[in-house]
Design a protein around this motif. Sequence first.
Motif, PDB file in Angstrom:
ATOM      1  N   ILE A 188     -22.541  25.523  31.676  1.00  0.00           N
ATOM      2  CA  ILE A 188     -23.161  25.942  32.929  1.00  0.00           C
ATOM      3  C   ILE A 188     -23.548  27.414  32.808  1.00  0.00           C
ATOM      4  N   SER A 189     -24.718  27.761  33.348  1.00  0.00           N
ATOM      5  CA  SER A 189     -25.158  29.155  33.347  1.00  0.00           C
ATOM      6  C   SER A 189     -25.453  29.608  34.777  1.00  0.00           C
ATOM      7  N   ARG A 190     -25.449  30.928  34.954  1.00  0.00           N
ATOM      8  CA  ARG A 190     -25.734  31.499  36.266  1.00  0.00           C
ATOM      9  C   ARG A 190     -26.543  32.781  36.084  1.00  0.00           C
ATOM     10  N   GLY A 191     -27.609  32.901  36.868  1.00  0.00           N
ATOM     11  CA  GLY A 191     -28.445  34.082  36.799  1.00  0.00           C
ATOM     12  C   GLY A 191     -28.293  34.963  38.013  1.00  0.00           C
ATOM     13  N   ASN A 192     -29.114  36.003  38.081  1.00  0.00           N
ATOM     14  CA  ASN A 192     -29.062  36.916  39.215  1.00  0.00           C
ATOM     15  C   ASN A 192     -29.501  36.263  40.519  1.00  0.00           C
ATOM     16  N   ASP A 193     -30.179  35.133  40.410  1.00  0.00           N
ATOM     17  CA  ASP A 193     -30.577  34.402  41.621  1.00  0.00           C
ATOM     18  C   ASP A 193     -29.412  33.658  42.253  1.00  0.00           C
ATOM     19  N   GLY A 194     -28.257  33.639  41.574  1.00  0.00           N
ATOM     20  CA  GLY A 194     -27.075  32.981  42.116  1.00  0.00           C
ATOM     21  C   GLY A 194     -26.992  31.502  41.836  1.00  0.00           C
ATOM     22  N   LEU A 195     -28.013  30.918  41.202  1.00  0.00           N
ATOM     23  CA  LEU A 195     -28.004  29.478  40.928  1.00  0.00           C
ATOM     24  C   LEU A 195     -27.119  29.161  39.721  1.00  0.00           C
ATOM     25  N   PHE A 196     -26.322  28.110  39.873  1.00  0.00           N
ATOM     26  CA  PHE A 196     -25.540  27.560  38.763  1.00  0.00           C
ATOM     27  C   PHE A 196     -26.348  26.405  38.171  1.00  0.00           C
ATOM     28  N   ILE A 197     -26.667  26.466  36.904  1.00  0.00           N
ATOM     29  CA  ILE A 197     -27.429  25.407  36.237  1.00  0.00           C
ATOM     30  C   ILE A 197     -26.486  24.655  35.290  1.00  0.00           C
ATOM     31  N   ILE A 198     -26.298  23.363  35.538  1.00  0.00           N
ATOM     32  CA  ILE A 198     -25.523  22.525  34.625  1.00  0.00           C
ATOM     33  C   ILE A 198     -26.458  22.120  33.499  1.00  0.00           C
ATOM     34  N   GLU A 199     -26.213  22.651  32.297  1.00  0.00           N
ATOM     35  CA  GLU A 199     -27.146  22.455  31.188  1.00  0.00           C
ATOM     36  C   GLU A 199     -26.813  21.241  30.329  1.00  0.00           C
ATOM     37  N   GLY A 200     -25.594  20.757  30.390  1.00  0.00           N
ATOM     38  CA  GLY A 200     -25.244  19.592  29.596  1.00  0.00           C
ATOM     39  C   GLY A 200     -23.749  19.333  29.605  1.00  0.00           C
ATOM     40  N   VAL A 201     -23.366  18.101  29.278  1.00  0.00           N
ATOM     41  CA  VAL A 201     -21.955  17.695  29.221  1.00  0.00           C
ATOM     42  C   VAL A 201     -21.713  17.001  27.883  1.00  0.00           C
ATOM     43  N   HIS A 202     -20.705  17.462  27.163  1.00  0.00           N
ATOM     44  CA  HIS A 202     -20.251  16.789  25.934  1.00  0.00           C
ATOM     45  C   HIS A 202     -18.944  16.089  26.283  1.00  0.00           C
ATOM     46  N   ARG A 203     -18.945  14.762  26.217  1.00  0.00           N
ATOM     47  CA  ARG A 203     -17.823  13.960  26.719  1.00  0.00           C
ATOM     48  C   ARG A 203     -17.468  12.918  25.670  1.00  0.00           C
ATOM     49  N   PHE A 204     -16.195  12.870  25.277  1.00  0.00           N
ATOM     50  CA  PHE A 204     -15.785  11.926  24.233  1.00  0.00           C
ATOM     51  C   PHE A 204     -14.286  11.702  24.307  1.00  0.00           C
ATOM     52  N   ARG A 205     -13.825  10.695  23.582  1.00  0.00           N
ATOM     53  CA  ARG A 205     -12.399  10.441  23.402  1.00  0.00           C
ATOM     54  C   ARG A 205     -12.075  10.639  21.920  1.00  0.00           C
ATOM     55  N   GLY A 206     -11.002  11.366  21.647  1.00  0.00           N
ATOM     56  CA  GLY A 206     -10.684  11.626  20.254  1.00  0.00           C
ATOM     57  C   GLY A 206      -9.263  12.101  20.075  1.00  0.00           C
ATOM     58  N   SER A 207      -8.844  12.179  18.837  1.00  0.00           N
ATOM     59  CA  SER A 207      -7.515  12.668  18.484  1.00  0.00           C
ATOM     60  C   SER A 207      -7.471  14.188  18.667  1.00  0.00           C
ATOM     61  N   PRO A 208      -6.272  14.797  18.624  1.00  0.00           N
ATOM     62  CA  PRO A 208      -6.187  16.257  18.734  1.00  0.00           C
ATOM     63  C   PRO A 208      -7.023  16.981  17.680  1.00  0.00           C
ATOM     64  N   MET A 209      -7.053  16.460  16.463  1.00  0.00           N
ATOM     65  CA  MET A 209      -7.851  17.098  15.426  1.00  0.00           C
ATOM     66  C   MET A 209      -9.340  16.994  15.743  1.00  0.00           C
ATOM     67  N   GLU A 210      -9.759  15.851  16.284  1.00  0.00           N
ATOM     68  CA  GLU A 210     -11.167  15.677  16.641  1.00  0.00           C
ATOM     69  C   GLU A 210     -11.553  16.572  17.815  1.00  0.00           C
ATOM     70  N   VAL A 211     -10.623  16.742  18.749  1.00  0.00           N
ATOM     71  CA  VAL A 211     -10.875  17.642  19.874  1.00  0.00           C
ATOM     72  C   VAL A 211     -11.044  19.072  19.378  1.00  0.00           C
ATOM     73  N   ASP A 212     -10.148  19.505  18.504  1.00  0.00           N
ATOM     74  CA  ASP A 212     -10.220  20.851  17.953  1.00  0.00           C
ATOM     75  C   ASP A 212     -11.542  21.058  17.216  1.00  0.00           C
ATOM     76  N   ALA A 213     -11.935  20.080  16.432  1.00  0.00           N
ATOM     77  CA  ALA A 213     -13.187  20.192  15.682  1.00  0.00           C
ATOM     78  C   ALA A 213     -14.388  20.240  16.618  1.00  0.00           C
ATOM     79  N   ALA A 214     -14.341  19.475  17.718  1.00  0.00           N
ATOM     80  CA  ALA A 214     -15.453  19.458  18.667  1.00  0.00           C
ATOM     81  C   ALA A 214     -15.616  20.808  19.352  1.00  0.00           C
ATOM     82  N   ILE A 215     -14.497  21.421  19.738  1.00  0.00           N
ATOM     83  CA  ILE A 215     -14.566  22.723  20.404  1.00  0.00           C
ATOM     84  C   ILE A 215     -15.169  23.769  19.472  1.00  0.00           C
ATOM     85  N   ARG A 216     -14.736  23.782  18.209  1.00  0.00           N
ATOM     86  CA  ARG A 216     -15.276  24.755  17.264  1.00  0.00           C
ATOM     87  C   ARG A 216     -16.742  24.454  16.940  1.00  0.00           C
TER      88      ARG A 216
END
Length: 440
Positions: free
Chosen positions: A295-323
């Motif tokens: 999500i981003s926000r500019g000086n106009d005050g608008l919050f823009i939801i730019e995208g969602v990354h959603r998945f199910r995975g093991s702790p190692m897969e979660v760590d790899a996804a974040i990086r």
Amino acid sequence: MCEHLEAVTAGQISRLLINVPPGTSKSTVTGVFWPMWEWGPRNMPSMRYIGVAHEQNLGIRDNLKCRRLASSPWYQRLWGDRVAMTRDQNEKLNFENKATGFRQVATPGNITGRRGDRIILDDPLSAENANSEAERERVNLWFRESLPTRLNNPDRSAIVIVMQRLHERDLSGLILSERLGYEHLMLPMRYEPERTCVTMLGAADWRSAPGELLFPERFPAKVVDELERVMGAYATAGQHQQRPAPREGGLFKRAWFQPIGAIPAGARRTVRAWDLAATRKASGNDPDWTVGIRISRGNDGLFIIEGVHRFRGSPMEVDAAIRGMAALDGTSVTIRLTQDPGQAGKAQADTFLRALAGYTVLIEPATGDKATRATPAAVQAEAGNVRILASGEADRDAWIGPFLDEISLFPAGAHDDQVDAFADAVNALALGSTYSLANL
């Protein structure tokens, strides 16, 4: 269902509300087997039943099944001495036995003048009429003012209601919200441990694993998955999970999230907030998701939801996804993570900070309940300050639809991972503070 109907027969329960998904034999068990079990095996042939449904043809269907069962050679051989059928009253709308017991068909509009020992109310409201306030209130008013007077003996006669949930203000919603004294048997399609049903007979749900299916012999995982995909989030929440949410939304209204075709020009701050779930999806289960929302926000005050990354995975897969997402987003995007309580949470935060060296990382502990934490984001959305970046149908199918479905059902939905991440991102952009190892 059978155990609780037996408790009605034994006089332990006189008001019973059953909420189960469609296709789970609710009409056959309550409206066909139970009456004929009381007449024959339980030696109660004088019992009088009124079967009520929103449509007369549905009542006739079950009345015919009862009559065929009672008239069958097998049934008559075993219990014919008790349940001999009369010839002068043996119709599809009303049939009697020689012990003066009968089973009749009625609808909410034509029950006046009838009385019974058992009133079996099976789906009093159709799915088509569930969203009509006038229809809901018509059924609820009839239930309050007319149905209680249709019992032969108010102290000992019984009312059994069996239905799927269709709306938060359907008949079940009325009974539960106003605590009208009904024993409530609730069995969702997918097991939700936090909603385990307990009645006067004890724990009524035998399942233990989250997401475990109610009737896998008839509704295996692949069938349930497809049904939920076709039905959509609202129908699934009500008819399958027996927890309807307002169609227009609960804390969040769907209409608040308007699409935008491009990100406005000008300086913006951007956050990717993560809500973590370390469990991998197992067959037939429905665990939480790991979600990273940008999500981003500019000086106009608008919050823009730019995208969602959603998945199910093991702790190692979660760590790899974040990086991996951090590398894609770049160093200008703040990474927002929630610190779990206790020493383990601090250790996890330390691990993430080291792994994400070079990025701006915001790690904060969760405080308060989920609805409280989501309220500031709801205020911004209601004020018209939130937009969804939608570049085409692919976005709507891939992430916008699931996001709007979940957020509109909150807090009654099965999942709130996207809501948590959305709320954290908005709060981070509105308040903003960056944690380092020294803050932990």
